[in-house]
Design a protein around this motif. Structure first.
Motif, PDB file in Angstrom:
ATOM      1  N   PHE A  90       0.906  -1.408   0.168  1.00  0.00           N
ATOM      2  CA  PHE A  90      -0.097  -0.037  -0.177  1.00  0.00           C
ATOM      3  C   PHE A  90       0.775   1.309  -0.021  1.00  0.00           C
ATOM      4  O   PHE A  90       0.746   2.208  -0.806  1.00  0.00           O
ATOM      5  CB  PHE A  90      -0.782   0.036   1.161  1.00  0.00           C
ATOM      6  N   ASP A  91       2.080   0.983   0.786  1.00  0.00           N
ATOM      7  CA  ASP A  91       2.903   2.320   0.977  1.00  0.00           C
ATOM      8  C   ASP A  91       3.605   2.724  -0.448  1.00  0.00           C
ATOM      9  O   ASP A  91       3.410   3.894  -0.822  1.00  0.00           O
ATOM     10  CB  ASP A  91       3.765   2.177   1.933  1.00  0.00           C
ATOM     11  N   ALA A  92       4.037   1.717  -1.013  1.00  0.00           N
ATOM     12  CA  ALA A  92       4.818   1.833  -2.287  1.00  0.00           C
ATOM     13  C   ALA A  92       3.939   2.229  -3.453  1.00  0.00           C
ATOM     14  O   ALA A  92       4.145   2.958  -4.403  1.00  0.00           O
ATOM     15  CB  ALA A  92       5.371   0.391  -2.624  1.00  0.00           C
ATOM     16  N   THR A  93       2.389   1.620  -3.432  1.00  0.00           N
ATOM     17  CA  THR A  93       1.620   1.994  -4.677  1.00  0.00           C
ATOM     18  C   THR A  93       0.779   3.209  -4.323  1.00  0.00           C
ATOM     19  O   THR A  93       0.587   4.037  -5.329  1.00  0.00           O
ATOM     20  CB  THR A  93       0.938   0.839  -4.994  1.00  0.00           C
ATOM     21  N   MET A  94       0.328   3.582  -3.115  1.00  0.00           N
ATOM     22  CA  MET A  94      -0.316   4.653  -2.843  1.00  0.00           C
ATOM     23  C   MET A  94       0.109   5.878  -2.023  1.00  0.00           C
ATOM     24  O   MET A  94       0.016   6.824  -2.631  1.00  0.00           O
ATOM     25  CB  MET A  94      -1.812   4.028  -2.046  1.00  0.00           C
ATOM     26  N   LEU A  95       0.505   5.410  -0.754  1.00  0.00           N
ATOM     27  CA  LEU A  95       0.814   6.414   0.230  1.00  0.00           C
ATOM     28  C   LEU A  95       2.169   7.270  -0.304  1.00  0.00           C
ATOM     29  O   LEU A  95       2.165   8.229  -0.246  1.00  0.00           O
ATOM     30  CB  LEU A  95       1.032   5.761   1.572  1.00  0.00           C
ATOM     31  N   LYS A  96       3.283   6.557  -0.506  1.00  0.00           N
ATOM     32  CA  LYS A  96       4.460   7.258  -0.832  1.00  0.00           C
ATOM     33  C   LYS A  96       4.432   8.206  -1.872  1.00  0.00           C
ATOM     34  O   LYS A  96       4.929   9.294  -1.968  1.00  0.00           O
ATOM     35  CB  LYS A  96       5.716   6.159  -1.006  1.00  0.00           C
ATOM     36  N   PRO A  97       3.649   7.596  -2.910  1.00  0.00           N
ATOM     37  CA  PRO A  97       3.769   8.600  -4.099  1.00  0.00           C
ATOM     38  C   PRO A  97       3.196   9.840  -3.741  1.00  0.00           C
ATOM     39  O   PRO A  97       3.469  11.155  -4.139  1.00  0.00           O
ATOM     40  CB  PRO A  97       3.139   7.810  -5.213  1.00  0.00           C
ATOM     41  N   VAL A  98       2.025   9.657  -3.175  1.00  0.00           N
ATOM     42  CA  VAL A  98       1.229  10.972  -2.549  1.00  0.00           C
ATOM     43  C   VAL A  98       2.016  11.751  -1.678  1.00  0.00           C
ATOM     44  O   VAL A  98       2.078  13.198  -1.757  1.00  0.00           O
ATOM     45  CB  VAL A  98      -0.116  10.690  -2.127  1.00  0.00           C
ATOM     46  N   ALA A  99       2.798  11.187  -0.839  1.00  0.00           N
ATOM     47  CA  ALA A  99       3.714  12.003   0.283  1.00  0.00           C
ATOM     48  C   ALA A  99       4.662  12.604  -0.795  1.00  0.00           C
ATOM     49  O   ALA A  99       5.047  13.763  -0.340  1.00  0.00           O
ATOM     50  CB  ALA A  99       4.081  10.993   1.044  1.00  0.00           C
ATOM     51  N   LYS A 100       5.303  11.988  -1.694  1.00  0.00           N
ATOM     52  CA  LYS A 100       6.324  12.716  -2.438  1.00  0.00           C
ATOM     53  C   LYS A 100       5.852  13.935  -3.155  1.00  0.00           C
ATOM     54  O   LYS A 100       6.627  14.876  -3.156  1.00  0.00           O
ATOM     55  CB  LYS A 100       6.859  11.614  -3.471  1.00  0.00           C
ATOM     56  N   LEU A 101       4.673  13.918  -3.646  1.00  0.00           N
ATOM     57  CA  LEU A 101       3.759  14.938  -4.535  1.00  0.00           C
ATOM     58  C   LEU A 101       3.941  16.134  -3.491  1.00  0.00           C
ATOM     59  O   LEU A 101       3.863  17.131  -3.801  1.00  0.00           O
ATOM     60  CB  LEU A 101       2.848  14.302  -4.875  1.00  0.00           C
ATOM     61  N   TYR A 102       3.288  15.725  -2.239  1.00  0.00           N
ATOM     62  CA  TYR A 102       2.946  16.596  -1.266  1.00  0.00           C
ATOM     63  C   TYR A 102       4.325  17.378  -0.893  1.00  0.00           C
ATOM     64  O   TYR A 102       4.390  18.602  -0.846  1.00  0.00           O
ATOM     65  CB  TYR A 102       2.392  16.064   0.193  1.00  0.00           C
ATOM     66  N   GLN A 103       5.226  16.855  -0.750  1.00  0.00           N
ATOM     67  CA  GLN A 103       6.629  17.278  -0.382  1.00  0.00           C
ATOM     68  C   GLN A 103       7.259  18.257  -1.623  1.00  0.00           C
ATOM     69  O   GLN A 103       7.733  19.136  -1.253  1.00  0.00           O
ATOM     70  CB  GLN A 103       7.625  16.199  -0.163  1.00  0.00           C
ATOM     71  N   ALA A 104       6.666  17.633  -2.859  1.00  0.00           N
ATOM     72  CA  ALA A 104       7.396  18.482  -3.924  1.00  0.00           C
ATOM     73  C   ALA A 104       6.607  19.789  -4.153  1.00  0.00           C
ATOM     74  O   ALA A 104       7.249  20.784  -4.566  1.00  0.00           O
ATOM     75  CB  ALA A 104       7.453  17.651  -5.205  1.00  0.00           C
ATOM     76  N   ILE A 105       5.239  19.734  -3.701  1.00  0.00           N
ATOM     77  CA  ILE A 105       4.333  20.771  -4.040  1.00  0.00           C
ATOM     78  C   ILE A 105       4.473  21.952  -2.983  1.00  0.00           C
ATOM     79  O   ILE A 105       4.688  23.079  -3.329  1.00  0.00           O
ATOM     80  CB  ILE A 105       2.914  20.524  -4.248  1.00  0.00           C
ATOM     81  N   LEU A 106       4.291  21.571  -1.758  1.00  0.00           N
ATOM     82  CA  LEU A 106       4.494  22.619  -0.686  1.00  0.00           C
ATOM     83  C   LEU A 106       5.818  23.033  -0.326  1.00  0.00           C
ATOM     84  O   LEU A 106       6.594  22.314  -0.217  1.00  0.00           O
ATOM     85  CB  LEU A 106       3.908  21.822   0.465  1.00  0.00           C
ATOM     86  N   PRO A 107       6.060  24.325  -0.053  1.00  0.00           N
ATOM     87  CA  PRO A 107       7.083  24.973   0.428  1.00  0.00           C
ATOM     88  C   PRO A 107       7.558  24.041   1.712  1.00  0.00           C
ATOM     89  O   PRO A 107       6.672  23.946   2.348  1.00  0.00           O
ATOM     90  CB  PRO A 107       6.834  26.347   0.604  1.00  0.00           C
ATOM     91  N   GLN A 108       8.982  24.233   2.084  1.00  0.00           N
ATOM     92  CA  GLN A 108       9.391  23.647   3.342  1.00  0.00           C
ATOM     93  C   GLN A 108       8.715  24.065   4.559  1.00  0.00           C
ATOM     94  O   GLN A 108       8.469  23.407   5.588  1.00  0.00           O
ATOM     95  CB  GLN A 108      10.719  23.797   3.285  1.00  0.00           C
TER      96      GLN A 108
ATOM     97  N   ARG B   7      -3.157  14.688   7.900  1.00  0.00           N
ATOM     98  CA  ARG B   7      -1.771  14.263   9.052  1.00  0.00           C
ATOM     99  C   ARG B   7      -1.172  12.840   8.431  1.00  0.00           C
ATOM    100  O   ARG B   7       0.008  12.770   8.956  1.00  0.00           O
ATOM    101  CB  ARG B   7      -2.704  14.069  10.245  1.00  0.00           C
ATOM    102  N   TYR B   8      -2.075  11.941   7.919  1.00  0.00           N
ATOM    103  CA  TYR B   8      -1.368  10.805   7.506  1.00  0.00           C
ATOM    104  C   TYR B   8      -0.306  11.055   6.624  1.00  0.00           C
ATOM    105  O   TYR B   8       0.838  10.413   6.722  1.00  0.00           O
ATOM    106  CB  TYR B   8      -2.573   9.977   6.808  1.00  0.00           C
ATOM    107  N   ILE B   9      -0.543  11.886   5.667  1.00  0.00           N
ATOM    108  CA  ILE B   9       0.570  11.940   4.633  1.00  0.00           C
ATOM    109  C   ILE B   9       1.572  12.950   5.191  1.00  0.00           C
ATOM    110  O   ILE B   9       3.005  12.585   5.080  1.00  0.00           O
ATOM    111  CB  ILE B   9      -0.040  13.055   3.527  1.00  0.00           C
ATOM    112  N   ASP B  10       1.444  13.827   5.926  1.00  0.00           N
ATOM    113  CA  ASP B  10       2.376  14.595   6.857  1.00  0.00           C
ATOM    114  C   ASP B  10       3.373  13.532   7.638  1.00  0.00           C
ATOM    115  O   ASP B  10       4.550  13.622   7.841  1.00  0.00           O
ATOM    116  CB  ASP B  10       1.626  15.536   7.744  1.00  0.00           C
ATOM    117  N   LEU B  11       2.850  12.592   8.255  1.00  0.00           N
ATOM    118  CA  LEU B  11       3.657  11.724   9.016  1.00  0.00           C
ATOM    119  C   LEU B  11       4.551  10.865   8.026  1.00  0.00           C
ATOM    120  O   LEU B  11       5.634  10.570   8.439  1.00  0.00           O
ATOM    121  CB  LEU B  11       2.715  10.844   9.984  1.00  0.00           C
ATOM    122  N   ARG B  12       3.784  10.496   6.910  1.00  0.00           N
ATOM    123  CA  ARG B  12       4.671   9.581   5.885  1.00  0.00           C
ATOM    124  C   ARG B  12       5.829  10.637   5.272  1.00  0.00           C
ATOM    125  O   ARG B  12       7.082   9.868   5.221  1.00  0.00           O
ATOM    126  CB  ARG B  12       3.876   9.102   4.798  1.00  0.00           C
TER     127      ARG B  12
END
Length: 241
Positions: free
Chosen positions: A46-64, A186-191
């Motif tokens: 689930f992490d490899a196919t769903m959560l991690k890609p979304v978390a990477k997108l979240y990290q890429a889009i939002l400023p630090q 929060r789920y994405i933030d923690l990931r």
């Protein structure tokens, strides 16, 4: 029949208690290892196919700075169950300090977006109902891999559910859409917070055992203040995540 959030918590808690009596013990710390490994594989997929890609997108889009602010705001909400458990553990000094930390960050930190309290000599401190149960006597709880959430124990899993139900504002928000949106972020933030520490697992021969041992060692430290003897496994300190 319509189930609300409180019904689901009760059903989940009952299921965990039933499961605790069904499986025969094999490993004292991980008696349900076969089941836990299957859940670990599911979580990893689930992490490899769903959560991690979304978390990477979240990290890429939002400023630090925005990511830090969001993380700080959620951490500030987590101070509510921390203060409640400080009181339940009779940790009066922490209860006072953590209350002040919550108030200062809520007011001067604009709902916790900025960590003003740390600059006022009030460092980060967290505790939870799982630790409270342990300090009340339940120190050796079986390890449990929870679907979609990860490593835990029966004690810590029960504590997490009741912390959520009793000491956080989420169950009292009337709109389920708002609640699930807040929990999803929060789920994405923690990931995202796990991107750096998960690198330590890359060279582990048995990633499941690595995660289990790191979790149990760290929880033991939080409960007893004693670091377990080095077994040759890498240890992940939550304060560095």
């Amino acid at each position: 029949m319509k189930f609300n959030k409180h019904h689901l918590i009760t059903i989940a808690a009952s299921g965990m208690l039933l499961l605790n009596n069904v499986y025969a013990a094999i490993n004292p710390s991980d008696p349900y290892e076969n089941m836990n490994r299957k859940i670990y594989k599911f979580n990893s997929a689930f992490d490899a196919t769903m959560l991690k890609p979304v978390a990477k997108l979240y990290q890429a889009i939002l400023p630090q700075a925005v990511q830090h602010g969001i993380n700080n705001a959620y951490n500030n909400i987590d101070m509510l169950p921390t203060v409640a458990n400080d009181l339940l553990q009779a940790e009066w000094n922490y209860a006072i300090k953590d209350t002040w930390r919550f108030l200062i960050n809520s007011i001067f930190g604009i709902a916790g977006i900025f960590d003003a309290a740390s600059h006022w000599g009030l460092p980060v401190h967290y505790t939870d109902l799982g630790i409270t149960f342990a300090k009340w006597g339940d120190k050796n709880s079986p390890y449990l891999m929870i679907p979609l959430l990860g490593p835990s124990t029966f004690r810590d899993g029960m504590g997490m559910m009741f912390d959520y139900a009793l000491f956080t504002p989420y169950p009292w928000i009337p709109s389920d859409k708002v609640v699930y949106s807040l929990l999803g972020i929060r789920y994405i933030d923690l990931r995202v917070q796990m991107f750096e520490p998960e690198k330590l697992m890359h060279d582990a021969i048995d990633k499941y055992a690595f995660m289990r041992d790191a979790y149990l060692q760290h929880r033991n430290y939080l409960i007893t203040g004693e670091q377990q003897q080095d077994t040759g496994e890498l240890y992940v300190d939550e304060s560095e995540m």
